[in-house]
Design an enzyme around this catalytic site. Structure first.
Site, short mmCIF file in Angstrom:
data_model
loop_
_atom_site.label_atom_id
_atom_site.label_comp_id
_atom_site.label_asym_id
_atom_site.label_seq_id
_atom_site.Cartn_x
_atom_site.Cartn_y
_atom_site.Cartn_z
N LYS A 2 0.87 -1.23 -0.12
CA LYS A 2 0.02 0.05 -0.13
C LYS A 2 0.89 1.22 0.08
O LYS A 2 1.75 1.31 0.94
CB LYS A 2 -0.92 -0.06 1.33
N GLU A 36 -18.81 -6.17 11.50
CA GLU A 36 -19.95 -5.43 12.37
C GLU A 36 -20.86 -6.19 12.96
O GLU A 36 -21.25 -5.82 14.18
CB GLU A 36 -20.58 -4.27 11.56
N ARG A 68 -25.43 -3.22 8.46
CA ARG A 68 -24.93 -4.66 8.44
C ARG A 68 -25.39 -5.31 9.76
O ARG A 68 -25.51 -6.74 9.50
CB ARG A 68 -23.60 -4.53 8.16
#
Length: 633
Positions: free
Chosen positions: A281, A367, A395
């Site tokens: 990244k 979640e 969610r």
């Protein structure tokens, strides 16, 4: 003209030499750094997938072959290679979306800017191809961080069930989502990254054993087909192969030829294949690589050389106010603990984690697990604070309802990025929480209007130990303190007038908008009472008697009008037998396009001028604006 400028579509990549491909990767990185520094956006993730994306578009024939991006914030390179090189208004009202967009290109198949869903999409598309007799490929690109989401593993379980259905899963493994990926999966992938003994062993076997007369070839084939226990001694890839997935890798995700070769091998295998690519990244941009927090996951407009912001620093943010207050609460309350879903720093838990490292858990992109784990923590005698983005709590609705609320667990959910967020577009606007959560029995929702109220209501929330509570606030600066001139029940009165016409119910951060509308209405001779309900669920029992003393009630909220606070107020008025006209100002029932927050709010009419005009018109229509001389538009 650079090589990038000559690329108008994926097929333009076919004729490029190895040297030209390297030059193209360099062009793309330089373009991204300049363009994203000018507008802001997701820089680090895209710098990390340059070669991977080039290889994908050389190995597959998009859009006939469907390349699907999980989350999609790493799709900038994909956009560049599919003919979209005008990044001048990236994430702006008239510019490119920061995520895949079907309106922009046939190469963008899905717009799932919530993580961990792409494998389910891929499974469905591959099954559809099988039913319809299509021979095109389905390729799903998913990050190692997104693999911490349970939905990804539900999909993998189904993908692997059909061992003759071709589907390619590309794992973009950079050890991070926002920050470092955590958990057992992260440990497993780390082992795969650092273990290449098995592949080296097979390479030796192919070169040496096959040259051995008589027994060489049979021995090599036996070793190549060895059972899991033998293979795991060299490369513990069994987790994927036990599911029924052919595993290819690890592959250097910055070696175009290596990735392309792995993808072609995957194409030749008539079944599900997982190609494991190791990427970095922020690749190629030293400031990003030095950022140990999130490798420049998202940046604002900045000088690309110094990384200094090009716009003045934002005033005190809601997130930072929450972060300071929850750390202060944690110092006083040893029973207060915190959870988040792969967003420890973005939701403001940094100070809490530094002060109380044993009382905070990042559960990954999960979640649902965060909500159920919080129920367990509460049942065990603690008070958990679950901090997530408002749009992501959608969610975990079933868990909030059936695990937290049903069991009357004292859990506080703190919803950052509530309301209109703006540049990140429709999937990131947190405009459904106050509608979705209205149906949860016993749950209380607070919408603070200023930093003092956020601090106060957070303290009130963690004092509730027999029911769930929710605190919501936007992605914005907090603005000035808005003092109350009185209180009715639990509601703060922000503005009052003698013999009032209109009761304005100001939900949270829209209090300044309501006060502005009240000022404009006063100029037309229309008198207003403005109240902040503070806790918008349940509706305060004093609201109905107060409404009865007015000629019109207007509720202003940064949430969907369908089932939101206005709906709840209307229901409370009906149940109390109060027959006063009600107008609701909020988010229309549609997905909002990307743009600056202020622009989006203006587009949907959440401004003082629009609200005042519509209230004035409503009163005029009902013939109620004539007690005194009143102005009109």
């Amino acid at each position: 003209m650079t090589i990038l400028e000559r690329i108008r579509g994926p097929r333009d990549l076919e004729a490029l030499s190895e040297a030209q491909l390297g030059e193209l990767a360099k062009d793309i990185r330089e373009f991204l750094i300049r363009a994203v520094a000018r507008t802001g956006g997701h820089l680090g993730p895209n710098l990390g997938v340059v070669e991977l994306t080039i290889a994908l578009h050389r190995a597959f024939d998009s859009p006939a072959d469907r390349i699907l991006w999980d989350t999609g914030h790493q799709s900038y390179v994909h956009k560049l290679l599919t003919g979209r090189q005008d990044f001048s208004e990236l994430r702006g009202r008239e510019g490119l979306s920061g995520y895949p967009s079907r309106e922009e290109s046939a190469h963008d198949v899905i717009e799932n800017s919530h993580a961990s869903t792409v494998l389910g999409w891929a499974d469905g598309l591959a099954k559809a191809d099988e039913v319809r007799g299509r021979g095109d490929h389905v390729v799903a690109v998913i990050g190692d961080g997104a693999l911490t989401g349970g939905m990804a593993w539900e999909a993998l379980n189904n993908i692997a069930a059909a061992r003759d259905r071709p589907l390619i899963v590309v794992v973009n493994d950079n050890e991070r989502s926002y920050a470092r990926t955590i958990g057992g999966l992260a440990d497993h992938l780390a082992t795969l990254r650092t273990t290449d003994g098995y592949e080296r062993f097979l390479a030796w076997g192919k070169e040496v054993l096959q040259q051995t007369p008589v027994i060489g070839q049979p021995l090599y084939e036996s070793l190549h087909g060895a059972k899991k226990g033998f293979k795991d001694a060299f490369a513990p890839q069994g987790m994927f192969e036990d599911l029924g997935l052919k595993y290819v890798g690890p592959v250097d995700g910055h070696d175009i030829a290596a990735v392309e070769s792995a993808l072609h091998r995957a194409k030749r295998f008539h079944g599900p294949v997982l190609v494991h690519c190791i990427t970095e990244k922020g690749r190629g941009y030293p400031p990003a690589l030095l950022d140990e927090y999130d490798r420049f996951h998202t940046v604002g407009a900045m000088d690309p050389l110094t990384c200094a912001p090009l716009v003045p620093a934002e005033a005190l943010s809601w997130t930072s106010v929450f972060g300071d207050e929850i750390a202060a609460i944690g110092a006083r309350r040893p029973d207060v603990v915190a959870l988040t879903a792969a967003m420890l720093h973005p939701v403001g838990l940094t100070k809490f984690a530094q002060a109380f490292p044993d009382r905070v858990w990042d559960v990954g992109i999960a979640e649902q697990h965060a909500a159920v784990c919080a129920a367990g923590l509460a049942t065990g005698g603690l008070h958990p604070v679950v901090a997530v983005y408002a749009t992501f709590l959608n969610r975990a609705f079933d868990q909030v309802l059936m695990d937290v609320a049903l069991h009357q667990c004292g859990v506080t959910f703190v919803l950052d990025r509530a309301g209109v967020t703006g540049p990140d577009g429709p999937s990131h606007n947190g405009v459904w929480d106050m509608s979705v959560l209205q149906v949860v029995p016993g749950l209380r929702i607070a919408a603070p209007r200023d930093p003092d109220e956020l601090r106060a209501q957070l303290r009130e929330a963690v004092d509730v130990d027999d029911a769930p509570t929710v605190i919501r606030f936007p992605k914005a600066s907090v603005g000035e303190r808005i003092g109350a001139v009185g209180r009715i029940g639990g509601m703060d009165v922000l503005h009052r007038a003698d013999d009032p016409d209109v009761l304005l119910v100001a939900v949270g951060v829209l209090a300044p908008v309501c006060l502005g509308a009240a000022g404009l209405l006063a100029g037309r001779g229309i008198r207003c009472t403005v109240v902040d309900p503070r806790w918008v669920k349940p509706v305060d029992a004093h609201l109905a008697p107060l409404a009865e003393r007015h000629r019109l009630v207007a509720v202003v909220e940064d949430n969907s009008r369908a089932g939101g606070v206005g709906w709840a107020v209307g229901r409370a008025l009906r149940e109390a037998g109060v027959d006063v006209p009600l107008r609701t100002f909020g988010i229309p029932e549609r997905f909002l396009a990307h743009g600056k927050r202020a622009e989006v709010l203006a587009d949907i009419g959440l401004t003082p001028v629009e609200i005042a005009g519509r209230i004035s018109a409503a009163l005029a229509t009902r013939g109620t604006a004539g007690r005194t001389e009143r102005g009109t538009e």
